[in-house]
Design a protein around this motif. Sequence first.
Motif, PDB file in Angstrom:
ATOM      1  N   LEU A 158       0.823  -1.206   0.000  1.00  0.00           N
ATOM      2  CA  LEU A 158       0.000   0.000   0.000  1.00  0.00           C
ATOM      3  C   LEU A 158       0.858   1.257   0.000  1.00  0.00           C
ATOM      4  O   LEU A 158       0.586   2.211  -0.749  1.00  0.00           O
ATOM      5  CB  LEU A 158      -0.927   0.017   1.216  1.00  0.00           C
ATOM      6  CG  LEU A 158      -2.066  -0.990   1.217  1.00  0.00           C
ATOM      7  CD1 LEU A 158      -2.777  -0.971   2.561  1.00  0.00           C
ATOM      8  CD2 LEU A 158      -3.042  -0.707   0.095  1.00  0.00           C
ATOM      9  N   ASN A 159       1.885   1.277   0.832  1.00  0.00           N
ATOM     10  CA  ASN A 159       2.762   2.441   0.887  1.00  0.00           C
ATOM     11  C   ASN A 159       3.525   2.639  -0.417  1.00  0.00           C
ATOM     12  O   ASN A 159       3.767   3.772  -0.828  1.00  0.00           O
ATOM     13  CB  ASN A 159       3.721   2.345   2.073  1.00  0.00           C
ATOM     14  CG  ASN A 159       2.993   2.526   3.388  1.00  0.00           C
ATOM     15  OD1 ASN A 159       2.069   3.325   3.490  1.00  0.00           O
ATOM     16  ND2 ASN A 159       3.391   1.775   4.393  1.00  0.00           N
ATOM     17  N   THR A 160       3.871   1.540  -1.087  1.00  0.00           N
ATOM     18  CA  THR A 160       4.529   1.637  -2.391  1.00  0.00           C
ATOM     19  C   THR A 160       3.581   2.249  -3.418  1.00  0.00           C
ATOM     20  O   THR A 160       3.978   3.108  -4.208  1.00  0.00           O
ATOM     21  CB  THR A 160       5.001   0.244  -2.865  1.00  0.00           C
ATOM     22  OG1 THR A 160       5.936  -0.261  -1.919  1.00  0.00           O
ATOM     23  CG2 THR A 160       5.633   0.313  -4.240  1.00  0.00           C
TER      24      THR A 160
ATOM     25  N   PHE B 171       2.324   6.313  -7.086  1.00  0.00           N
ATOM     26  CA  PHE B 171       1.208   6.955  -7.779  1.00  0.00           C
ATOM     27  C   PHE B 171       0.657   8.193  -7.070  1.00  0.00           C
ATOM     28  O   PHE B 171      -0.134   8.929  -7.654  1.00  0.00           O
ATOM     29  CB  PHE B 171       0.050   5.957  -7.966  1.00  0.00           C
ATOM     30  CG  PHE B 171       0.382   4.831  -8.880  1.00  0.00           C
ATOM     31  CD1 PHE B 171       0.305   4.977 -10.252  1.00  0.00           C
ATOM     32  CD2 PHE B 171       0.769   3.603  -8.361  1.00  0.00           C
ATOM     33  CE1 PHE B 171       0.609   3.940 -11.101  1.00  0.00           C
ATOM     34  CE2 PHE B 171       1.074   2.544  -9.201  1.00  0.00           C
ATOM     35  CZ  PHE B 171       1.005   2.712 -10.570  1.00  0.00           C
ATOM     36  N   GLY B 172       1.034   8.429  -5.826  1.00  0.00           N
ATOM     37  CA  GLY B 172       0.424   9.468  -5.011  1.00  0.00           C
ATOM     38  C   GLY B 172       0.461  10.867  -5.590  1.00  0.00           C
ATOM     39  O   GLY B 172      -0.465  11.648  -5.384  1.00  0.00           O
ATOM     40  N   ASP B 173       1.506  11.209  -6.312  1.00  0.00           N
ATOM     41  CA  ASP B 173       1.635  12.569  -6.851  1.00  0.00           C
ATOM     42  C   ASP B 173       1.120  12.706  -8.282  1.00  0.00           C
ATOM     43  O   ASP B 173       1.286  13.763  -8.884  1.00  0.00           O
ATOM     44  CB  ASP B 173       3.095  13.024  -6.769  1.00  0.00           C
ATOM     45  CG  ASP B 173       3.552  13.176  -5.324  1.00  0.00           C
ATOM     46  OD1 ASP B 173       2.728  13.555  -4.480  1.00  0.00           O
ATOM     47  OD2 ASP B 173       4.736  12.910  -5.044  1.00  0.00           O
ATOM     48  N   ARG B 174       0.507  11.672  -8.802  1.00  0.00           N
ATOM     49  CA  ARG B 174      -0.041  11.763 -10.160  1.00  0.00           C
ATOM     50  C   ARG B 174      -1.277  12.644 -10.164  1.00  0.00           C
ATOM     51  O   ARG B 174      -2.143  12.531  -9.312  1.00  0.00           O
ATOM     52  CB  ARG B 174      -0.388  10.377 -10.695  1.00  0.00           C
ATOM     53  CG  ARG B 174       0.862   9.554 -10.871  1.00  0.00           C
ATOM     54  CD  ARG B 174       0.668   8.513 -11.886  1.00  0.00           C
ATOM     55  NE  ARG B 174       1.913   7.749 -11.985  1.00  0.00           N
ATOM     56  CZ  ARG B 174       2.114   6.840 -12.875  1.00  0.00           C
ATOM     57  NH1 ARG B 174       1.178   6.556 -13.745  1.00  0.00           N
ATOM     58  NH2 ARG B 174       3.249   6.189 -12.916  1.00  0.00           N
ATOM     59  N   ARG B 175      -1.323  13.518 -11.140  1.00  0.00           N
ATOM     60  CA  ARG B 175      -2.441  14.451 -11.272  1.00  0.00           C
ATOM     61  C   ARG B 175      -3.701  13.722 -11.692  1.00  0.00           C
ATOM     62  O   ARG B 175      -3.699  12.916 -12.605  1.00  0.00           O
ATOM     63  CB  ARG B 175      -2.154  15.493 -12.352  1.00  0.00           C
ATOM     64  CG  ARG B 175      -1.229  16.539 -11.931  1.00  0.00           C
ATOM     65  CD  ARG B 175      -1.969  17.846 -11.622  1.00  0.00           C
ATOM     66  NE  ARG B 175      -1.164  18.529 -10.636  1.00  0.00           N
ATOM     67  CZ  ARG B 175      -1.578  18.895  -9.447  1.00  0.00           C
ATOM     68  NH1 ARG B 175      -2.797  18.731  -9.077  1.00  0.00           N
ATOM     69  NH2 ARG B 175      -0.771  19.459  -8.603  1.00  0.00           N
ATOM     70  N   VAL B 176      -4.792  14.024 -10.989  1.00  0.00           N
ATOM     71  CA  VAL B 176      -6.105  13.530 -11.398  1.00  0.00           C
ATOM     72  C   VAL B 176      -6.949  14.685 -11.929  1.00  0.00           C
ATOM     73  O   VAL B 176      -7.911  14.476 -12.648  1.00  0.00           O
ATOM     74  CB  VAL B 176      -6.834  12.794 -10.255  1.00  0.00           C
ATOM     75  CG1 VAL B 176      -6.092  11.524  -9.885  1.00  0.00           C
ATOM     76  CG2 VAL B 176      -7.017  13.674  -9.044  1.00  0.00           C
ATOM     77  N   SER B 177      -6.571  15.896 -11.530  1.00  0.00           N
ATOM     78  CA  SER B 177      -7.221  17.112 -12.022  1.00  0.00           C
ATOM     79  C   SER B 177      -6.233  18.256 -11.820  1.00  0.00           C
ATOM     80  O   SER B 177      -5.151  18.061 -11.251  1.00  0.00           O
ATOM     81  CB  SER B 177      -8.519  17.384 -11.263  1.00  0.00           C
ATOM     82  OG  SER B 177      -8.248  17.818  -9.949  1.00  0.00           O
ATOM     83  N   ALA B 178      -6.609  19.441 -12.255  1.00  0.00           N
ATOM     84  CA  ALA B 178      -5.726  20.595 -12.077  1.00  0.00           C
ATOM     85  C   ALA B 178      -5.507  20.923 -10.600  1.00  0.00           C
ATOM     86  O   ALA B 178      -4.480  21.476 -10.229  1.00  0.00           O
ATOM     87  CB  ALA B 178      -6.309  21.801 -12.802  1.00  0.00           C
ATOM     88  N   LEU B 179      -6.461  20.575  -9.749  1.00  0.00           N
ATOM     89  CA  LEU B 179      -6.385  20.908  -8.322  1.00  0.00           C
ATOM     90  C   LEU B 179      -6.043  19.726  -7.424  1.00  0.00           C
ATOM     91  O   LEU B 179      -5.862  19.911  -6.215  1.00  0.00           O
ATOM     92  CB  LEU B 179      -7.729  21.512  -7.858  1.00  0.00           C
ATOM     93  CG  LEU B 179      -8.141  22.822  -8.522  1.00  0.00           C
ATOM     94  CD1 LEU B 179      -9.557  23.212  -8.106  1.00  0.00           C
ATOM     95  CD2 LEU B 179      -7.159  23.928  -8.182  1.00  0.00           C
ATOM     96  N   SER B 180      -5.984  18.513  -7.954  1.00  0.00           N
ATOM     97  CA  SER B 180      -5.848  17.332  -7.092  1.00  0.00           C
ATOM     98  C   SER B 180      -4.846  16.329  -7.638  1.00  0.00           C
ATOM     99  O   SER B 180      -4.665  16.215  -8.849  1.00  0.00           O
ATOM    100  CB  SER B 180      -7.196  16.636  -6.941  1.00  0.00           C
ATOM    101  OG  SER B 180      -8.170  17.517  -6.449  1.00  0.00           O
ATOM    102  N   VAL B 181      -4.243  15.600  -6.695  1.00  0.00           N
ATOM    103  CA  VAL B 181      -3.399  14.449  -7.036  1.00  0.00           C
ATOM    104  C   VAL B 181      -4.025  13.210  -6.410  1.00  0.00           C
ATOM    105  O   VAL B 181      -4.908  13.310  -5.553  1.00  0.00           O
ATOM    106  CB  VAL B 181      -1.939  14.637  -6.547  1.00  0.00           C
ATOM    107  CG1 VAL B 181      -1.248  15.763  -7.284  1.00  0.00           C
ATOM    108  CG2 VAL B 181      -1.879  14.841  -5.044  1.00  0.00           C
TER     109      VAL B 181
END
Length: 134
Positions: free
Chosen positions: A24-26, A31-41
């Motif tokens: 889970l931590n991996t 993937f945690g910093d991948r953009r999903v929108s202009a305001l969110s990751v």
Amino acid sequence: MQTIDPSQAVADGKSIVEKRWMTLNTVLRVFGDRRVSALSVLRDDVWDFRKEGLGYRIDFCALLGASGDNYLPLIILLKIIAYCMLKEYALIDRAPRTVYNILYGSKPFIRWLVKRKCLVAEQRGGWFSLPSDM
């Protein structure tokens, strides 16, 4: 994600629980910093699509009806599913409104999983059951 072989976990000196949380931590690290929108990751618990001209925000804790580190396994699963419907991994790239409708239409099923403690730990780093354990 890879499956965990209990014999390998013992050989590595790590428990199955530790290996699950490492996985889970991996996922969050990769993937945690991948953009999903202009305001969110992906790491954010609320994905905001207002900058794209939509009034939609996907609130993963509201979908579960709960929040906290013990819900992290289920939240990560839901985020990966949503991300795969929105971005480059999607077979059909869906609009954020469609993904919102799919997720919020699934709320009774998601709450059913929470009620049965599927992918919900007693505390962060603790045991959580998988769908195959149900």
